[in-house]
Every structure is written in structure tokens, then in C-alpha cells.
Design a protein around this motif. Structure first.
Motif, PDB file in Angstrom:
ATOM      1  N   ASN A   1       0.821  -1.207   0.000  1.00  0.00           N
ATOM      2  CA  ASN A   1       0.000   0.000   0.000  1.00  0.00           C
ATOM      3  C   ASN A   1       0.858   1.262   0.000  1.00  0.00           C
ATOM      4  N   VAL A   2       1.931   1.242   0.769  1.00  0.00           N
ATOM      5  CA  VAL A   2       2.831   2.398   0.809  1.00  0.00           C
ATOM      6  C   VAL A   2       3.426   2.660  -0.569  1.00  0.00           C
ATOM      7  N   SER A   3       3.868   1.601  -1.227  1.00  0.00           N
ATOM      8  CA  SER A   3       4.449   1.747  -2.563  1.00  0.00           C
ATOM      9  C   SER A   3       3.430   2.284  -3.560  1.00  0.00           C
ATOM     10  N   GLN A   4       2.196   1.819  -3.459  1.00  0.00           N
ATOM     11  CA  GLN A   4       1.150   2.286  -4.373  1.00  0.00           C
ATOM     12  C   GLN A   4       0.819   3.754  -4.129  1.00  0.00           C
ATOM     13  N   PHE A   5       0.710   4.144  -2.870  1.00  0.00           N
ATOM     14  CA  PHE A   5       0.440   5.549  -2.573  1.00  0.00           C
ATOM     15  C   PHE A   5       1.590   6.431  -3.039  1.00  0.00           C
ATOM     16  N   ALA A   6       2.809   5.970  -2.848  1.00  0.00           N
ATOM     17  CA  ALA A   6       3.961   6.761  -3.267  1.00  0.00           C
ATOM     18  C   ALA A   6       3.937   7.008  -4.772  1.00  0.00           C
ATOM     19  N   ALA A   7       3.549   5.976  -5.540  1.00  0.00           N
ATOM     20  CA  ALA A   7       3.511   6.123  -6.995  1.00  0.00           C
ATOM     21  C   ALA A   7       2.381   7.045  -7.438  1.00  0.00           C
ATOM     22  N   LEU A   8       1.221   6.921  -6.810  1.00  0.00           N
ATOM     23  CA  LEU A   8       0.058   7.693  -7.249  1.00  0.00           C
ATOM     24  C   LEU A   8       0.096   9.138  -6.759  1.00  0.00           C
ATOM     25  N   LEU A   9       0.525   9.342  -5.508  1.00  0.00           N
ATOM     26  CA  LEU A   9       0.560  10.706  -4.980  1.00  0.00           C
ATOM     27  C   LEU A   9       1.744  11.494  -5.518  1.00  0.00           C
ATOM     28  N   ASP A  10       2.855  10.795  -5.782  1.00  0.00           N
ATOM     29  CA  ASP A  10       4.039  11.442  -6.354  1.00  0.00           C
ATOM     30  C   ASP A  10       4.399  12.703  -5.568  1.00  0.00           C
ATOM     31  N   SER A  11       4.517  12.561  -4.256  1.00  0.00           N
ATOM     32  CA  SER A  11       4.747  13.709  -3.379  1.00  0.00           C
ATOM     33  C   SER A  11       6.148  14.274  -3.554  1.00  0.00           C
ATOM     34  N   THR A  12       6.289  15.556  -3.261  1.00  0.00           N
ATOM     35  CA  THR A  12       7.584  16.224  -3.288  1.00  0.00           C
ATOM     36  C   THR A  12       7.952  16.656  -1.873  1.00  0.00           C
ATOM     37  N   ARG A  13       9.131  17.234  -1.731  1.00  0.00           N
ATOM     38  CA  ARG A  13       9.583  17.679  -0.412  1.00  0.00           C
ATOM     39  C   ARG A  13       8.719  18.806   0.137  1.00  0.00           C
ATOM     40  N   ASN A  14       8.026  19.503  -0.729  1.00  0.00           N
ATOM     41  CA  ASN A  14       7.198  20.624  -0.281  1.00  0.00           C
ATOM     42  C   ASN A  14       5.800  20.198   0.138  1.00  0.00           C
ATOM     43  N   ASP A  15       5.442  18.957  -0.128  1.00  0.00           N
ATOM     44  CA  ASP A  15       4.098  18.489   0.201  1.00  0.00           C
ATOM     45  C   ASP A  15       3.998  18.109   1.676  1.00  0.00           C
ATOM     46  N   LEU A  16       2.771  18.129   2.164  1.00  0.00           N
ATOM     47  CA  LEU A  16       2.517  17.822   3.567  1.00  0.00           C
ATOM     48  C   LEU A  16       1.146  17.167   3.681  1.00  0.00           C
ATOM     49  N   ILE A  17       1.036  16.175   4.536  1.00  0.00           N
ATOM     50  CA  ILE A  17      -0.219  15.449   4.735  1.00  0.00           C
ATOM     51  C   ILE A  17      -0.788  15.798   6.105  1.00  0.00           C
ATOM     52  N   VAL A  18      -2.072  16.104   6.147  1.00  0.00           N
ATOM     53  CA  VAL A  18      -2.748  16.310   7.425  1.00  0.00           C
ATOM     54  C   VAL A  18      -3.135  14.946   7.984  1.00  0.00           C
ATOM     55  N   ALA A  19      -2.585  14.609   9.128  1.00  0.00           N
ATOM     56  CA  ALA A  19      -2.843  13.313   9.763  1.00  0.00           C
ATOM     57  C   ALA A  19      -3.813  13.522  10.917  1.00  0.00           C
ATOM     58  N   SER A  20      -5.084  13.391  10.626  1.00  0.00           N
ATOM     59  CA  SER A  20      -6.100  13.556  11.669  1.00  0.00           C
ATOM     60  C   SER A  20      -6.914  12.286  11.886  1.00  0.00           C
ATOM     61  N   LEU A  21      -6.856  11.357  10.939  1.00  0.00           N
ATOM     62  CA  LEU A  21      -7.553  10.087  11.137  1.00  0.00           C
ATOM     63  C   LEU A  21      -6.823   9.270  12.197  1.00  0.00           C
ATOM     64  N   PRO A  22      -7.549   8.619  13.090  1.00  0.00           N
ATOM     65  CA  PRO A  22      -6.883   7.816  14.132  1.00  0.00           C
ATOM     66  C   PRO A  22      -6.101   6.663  13.522  1.00  0.00           C
ATOM     67  N   PHE A  23      -5.059   6.250  14.207  1.00  0.00           N
ATOM     68  CA  PHE A  23      -4.207   5.189  13.688  1.00  0.00           C
ATOM     69  C   PHE A  23      -4.857   3.814  13.793  1.00  0.00           C
ATOM     70  N   PHE A  24      -5.977   3.699  14.495  1.00  0.00           N
ATOM     71  CA  PHE A  24      -6.704   2.427  14.471  1.00  0.00           C
ATOM     72  C   PHE A  24      -7.576   2.317  13.223  1.00  0.00           C
ATOM     73  N   HIS A  25      -7.610   3.374  12.425  1.00  0.00           N
ATOM     74  CA  HIS A  25      -8.324   3.389  11.150  1.00  0.00           C
ATOM     75  C   HIS A  25      -7.361   2.910  10.064  1.00  0.00           C
ATOM     76  N   SER A  26      -7.828   2.074   9.147  1.00  0.00           N
ATOM     77  CA  SER A  26      -6.928   1.488   8.151  1.00  0.00           C
ATOM     78  C   SER A  26      -6.257   2.550   7.288  1.00  0.00           C
ATOM     79  N   PHE A  27      -7.013   3.567   6.870  1.00  0.00           N
ATOM     80  CA  PHE A  27      -6.434   4.627   6.049  1.00  0.00           C
ATOM     81  C   PHE A  27      -5.485   5.488   6.879  1.00  0.00           C
ATOM     82  N   GLY A  28      -5.900   5.810   8.098  1.00  0.00           N
ATOM     83  CA  GLY A  28      -5.030   6.593   8.966  1.00  0.00           C
ATOM     84  C   GLY A  28      -3.737   5.869   9.273  1.00  0.00           C
TER      85      GLY A  28
END
Length: 472
Positions: A411-438
Motif C-alpha cells: 500500500n505504501v508503494s502504491q500511494f507513493a507512486a500515485l501521490l508522487d509527493s515532493t519535499r514541499n508536500d505535507l499530509i494532514v494526519a487527523s484520522l486515528p491510527f486504528f483506522h486502516s487509512f489513517g
């Protein structure tokens, strides 16, 4: 099972001396840069046929020729074919130029070449992918196949997204190679008769080949802890976490130092296989999860919003004896069924300050493989359990869902390919870690791929999250 081998390319015996010399020198140079692993060579017909690959980089033609034991004639846009420095080489390799105004002539020439026993290659997408995914296929190849009365062979090029010749990062060429030599996978599919090689079938076959190649990627066999360690070692001074409550930050190197110190403590103090975590998204939650994984144990993020009965059921199923939390959570969750052993981070971490500094410095100075050996972190995790999540229990008792190292890293590899994030990007982490997406997207993906996160303890406070988005 498909045969895997390193290709030993041999040009066609009937090629001219100049062509054979060009192939010998050109492909010899290409082998210094690329290591092409091939599957499905037994699917290649003996006579002429039409090769249909996906199109990811500017060097796809070279890689296909490295993978194929016979010379390939490529259909190429006439604008490139006529370019001064390219024209002699393309003419030498028997490339077939095509223009929109004279497309039928090129298709006729391609069909004649196939009938004569040649392999002709056409990129059915008609353009380079700008996202690393398969684009819409065009119908021109069907006419060639029918005219030549020859099969089409789908072929998938894998692990090329991210190379300097791909559009990963929003640009071609101007980026550093990820590795040298660069590993590439090429999978040849089964030949399809002209009457069965329609767009839907060819697309389906290409996607199947892509799945086969993807499942063989070496990263999927790695251990989650090793992937995190290697990820945090890159750009160790860059920010890993910004706390959305007090706007404090933690660098990737310091995050690793804190997590390693806590991991060694957990390994000595907690003999059990799984450790519970009751923390919202924040620096503490990231540190706790990372430390448990680095300790060689399985994190179980408990849904603290569930009923007491559901939480007790999850604890029993997981066999939890220890929970990592914080005093603020204990005060907030007065009715929570805590295990006999509870580690509060604000009480445990201050005593580890010398160890945290030492491991931070060591992690900066030592390569990832050496740090992994010191921490007894295995390189391979593959299908073993990496984390344990639980369903909400809305239809009865919550059900445990063990996710393997392969699950998470895939899943990490797939997200990395699709999101194609750069050093300037930032993700808001508000979903709890017991959530699969979070758990996957806002915890493990940022750690491994180097994306910054700004944490906030609740996904329900839309106005405050919007303010964080605006600020950062």
C-alpha cells in the motif's frame, strides 16, 4: 510460474554488420545501467508478431530490446525519426516512421514486416504516461494485426516509474538515478489472435502482467521496521512531524532516535508479541507505533471510541498485557479497560534522554543496514503479521484483521507512486491510527517515503483542520 532470467541478448543473424555492431555496442552499454529481469519469454511466437507494451519512459524501446532475444522494429513518430542525430540510428534499427496524415502507409509497412517474420512494436497508448499508470489504448494496432494476420503480444515494463527518464516528480531527466544499475522487470504475456486482441482484452492482459510484476518486487518482501529505518535515514534533518496543537516539530533523525530508545526499552520489558497503543494522531502516537515495530513486536492501535465490551474483546483476542498511552488519555478515558501494565510516554521518555541522543547520533553516522543489525531488525518480513487492526464491532464483537509486512509496504508503494509527493508536500494526519487509512497513509507512508505530516487529534473538527491546511 513464470521463468525469471537475466537476458543475454543476441541480434538477428540476418541483420547487417553495421546493425549487429550497433546492437552489440549499444546494448552492451545499456546493460551497464540496467539489469533487466524477464518473465514470459516462452510466450514469444517463432514468427512475426506485434508487440504491445505500456509506455513509461523515453528508454522503453532500449529496455524492450534488452529483454527480447530478437531484433525489434519500432513504430515511431516521424518527427523523432527525422531528427538529425537520431535518424541514422533509427534507420539502422529498421524503425518505421508514422504520421497522422500517412498512418495507413505506416500500418501497411508494419504489417508487411510482420508477415516477413519481423517483430514490430507499437506503444498502444500513443504517448508517455505522466502518472505511471496505464493510459487509454488506441485502436491502430488492431488494423496492423488484422492486416498481418499475426498475433499481438502484450508486454509490461515495471519499476520504471521513478527513473530519470520517467515523468515522476513532474519532470523528465533532471533528477538523480535511484540506483545503479537500475533494476527493471519485463513480462511478456500470452499471444492473442487478431480476432481476440481487442482493446478490452489487451488492456486486461497488460494489467494482469502489471500485477505479476508488482507482486515480485523485492520491497514487498522487506520487514516494515527495516523499511522505516531506511526511510528515516534519508533526509534525517528534515521535518517528520508537525504537531497541529502546539506547532512543535520533530525531525526524521530525532524521531528515529526516540523510537529506537523506546524500542530497546520495550524489548527488555515486554516479552509479549503484541503491544496495545491508545493514543490519538500526534508525535506520541507516531513514536509509539514506530518503537513497537522496531522492537520486533506488533502494534495494536485500539479504538478508544468503541464500547467497553468491544475494547475488552479486542484486548482478549490480541492477548494484550501492555498498553502505551499518556496520562492525558487516561484522564479523558475514565471508563477505559486498561491492561495491568500501562506505559505513559511522558513518564518513560524523559529518563531515556541520554539513550535518545546516543541513538540519534549513531543513526546519523551509521548506514541503515548496520543500525538494523545492532537492533536485530530482520530484512525480510513478507507475509508475516506486521500490525493488527480491529473492525468497529458494529455487527457484534470486533474482528481482528492482521496485516502483513507485504500488505503495508504494498500500500505504501502504491500511494507513493500515485501521490508522487515532493519535499514541499505535507499530509494532514487527523484520522486515528486504528483506522486502516489513517494507519497506512498518515503513519507508515510518510515515515517510509519521507513526506511531512501535520497531526491533529480529531478528524471531526473541520474548521481547525482547514486552518492547518491554510497555515502549512
Amino acid at each position: 510460474m513464470a521463468l525469471l532470467l537475466i537476458v543475454n541478448h543476441k541480434p538477428m543473424a540476418q541483420s547487417s554488420f553495421a546493425a549487429r555492431t550497433f546492437y552489440f555496442l549499444g546494448l552492451g552499454l545499456a546493460r551497464l545501467i540496467y539489469r533487466v529481469v524477464v518473465s514470459g519469454r516462452e510466450n514469444l511466437p517463432a514468427g512475426g508478431f506485434l508487440l504491445l507494451p505500456n509506455h513509461i519512459t523515453w528508454v522503453d524501446a532500449i529496455l524492450l530490446q534488452l529483454a527480447c532475444p530478437r531484433q525489434i522494429r519500432f513504430i515511431i513518430d516521424e518527427g523523432y525519426y527525422r531528427q538529425g542525430f537520431l535518424h541514422p540510428f533509427l534507420r539502422l534499427t529498421g524503425a518505421i516512421p508514422i504520421t497522422p496524415r500517412r498512418a495507413k502507409d505506416a500500418m501497411r509497412a508494419a504489417a508487411d514486416a510482420i508477415r516477413a517474420g519481423d517483430i514490430v512494436c507499437l506503444f498502444p497508448e500513443g504517448q508517455l504516461s505522466r502518472s505511471g499508470t496505464l493510459l487509454r489504448l488506441r485502436r491502430g494496432y488492431e488494423l496492423i494485426s488484422r492486416q498481418a494476420e499475426a498475433p499481438v503480444v502484450p508486454v509490461w515494463l515495471d519499476q520504471l516509474w521513478g527513473s530519470i527518464f520517467s515523468f515522476q516528480g513532474g519532470r523528465f531527466f533532471t533528477k538523480w538515478p535511484q540506483s545503479l544499475p537500475y533494476r527493471v522487470a519485463v513480462a511478456f504475456g500470452r499471444p492473442l489472435r487478431p480476432d481476440e486482441g481487442d482493446i478490452a482484452t489487451v488492456r486486461e492482459e497488460l494489467l494482469k502482467l502489471g500485477e505479476i510484476c508488482y507482486s515480485q518486487r523485492s520491497i514487498l518482501r522487506e520487514h516494515l521496521a527495516f523499511a522505516c529505518l531506511r526511510g528515516l535515514k534519508r533526509r534525517a534533518f528534515s521535518t517528520a512531524i508537525i504537531d497541529g496543537m502546539d506547532h512543535s516539530s520533530l525531525s526524521r533523525g530525532k524521531l528515529l532516535g526516540v523510537a529506537v530508545a523506546l524500542a530497546r526499552h520495550l524489548r527488555q520489558r515486554c516479552p509479549e508479541h503484541r503491544i496495545g497503543i491508545v493514543l490519538p494522531p500526534g508525535k506520541g502516537g507516531v513514536v509509539a507505533n514506530l518503537a513497537v515495530v522496531l522492537a520486533g513486536k506488533i502494534p495494536v492501535n485500539l479504538n478508544f471510541t468503541s464500547s467497553r465490551e468491544a475494547i475488552v474483546s479486542a484486548q482478549t483476542q490480541a492477548g494484550l498485557k501492555t498498553i502505551i498511552s499518556a496520562r492525558a488519555m487516561a484522564k479523558r478515558l475514565e471508563e477505559f479497560p486498561w491492561t495491568p501494565e500501562v506505559l505513559h510516554l511522558e513518564e518513560v521518555l524523559p529518563a531515556m534522554k541520554p539513550a535518545i541522543i546516543a541513538w540519534w547520533m549513531l543513526s546519523l553516522a551509521m548506514p541503515a543496514a548496520m543500525v538494523a543489525r545492532l537492533l536485530h531488525i530482520p530484512r525480510v518480513g513478507d507475509r508475516e503479521e506486521a500490525i493488527l487492526l480491529f473492525t468497529s464491532g458494529s455487527a457484534g464483537a470486533p474482528k481482528g484483521v492482521p496485516l502483513s509486512h507485504r500488505n503495508i509496504l504494498g500500500n505504501v508503494s502504491q500511494f507513493a507512486a500515485l501521490l508522487d509527493s515532493t519535499r514541499n508536500d505535507l499530509i494532514v494526519a487527523s484520522l486515528p491510527f486504528f483506522h486502516s487509512f489513517g494507519c497506512t497513509v498518515t503513519l507508515w507512508y510518510p515515515i517510509i517515503d519521507g513526506v511531512r505530516i501535520v497531526t491533529y487529534p480529531s478528524p471531526l473538527e473541520a474548521a481547525k483542520i482547514a486552518a492547518l491546511v491554510e497555515r502549512y
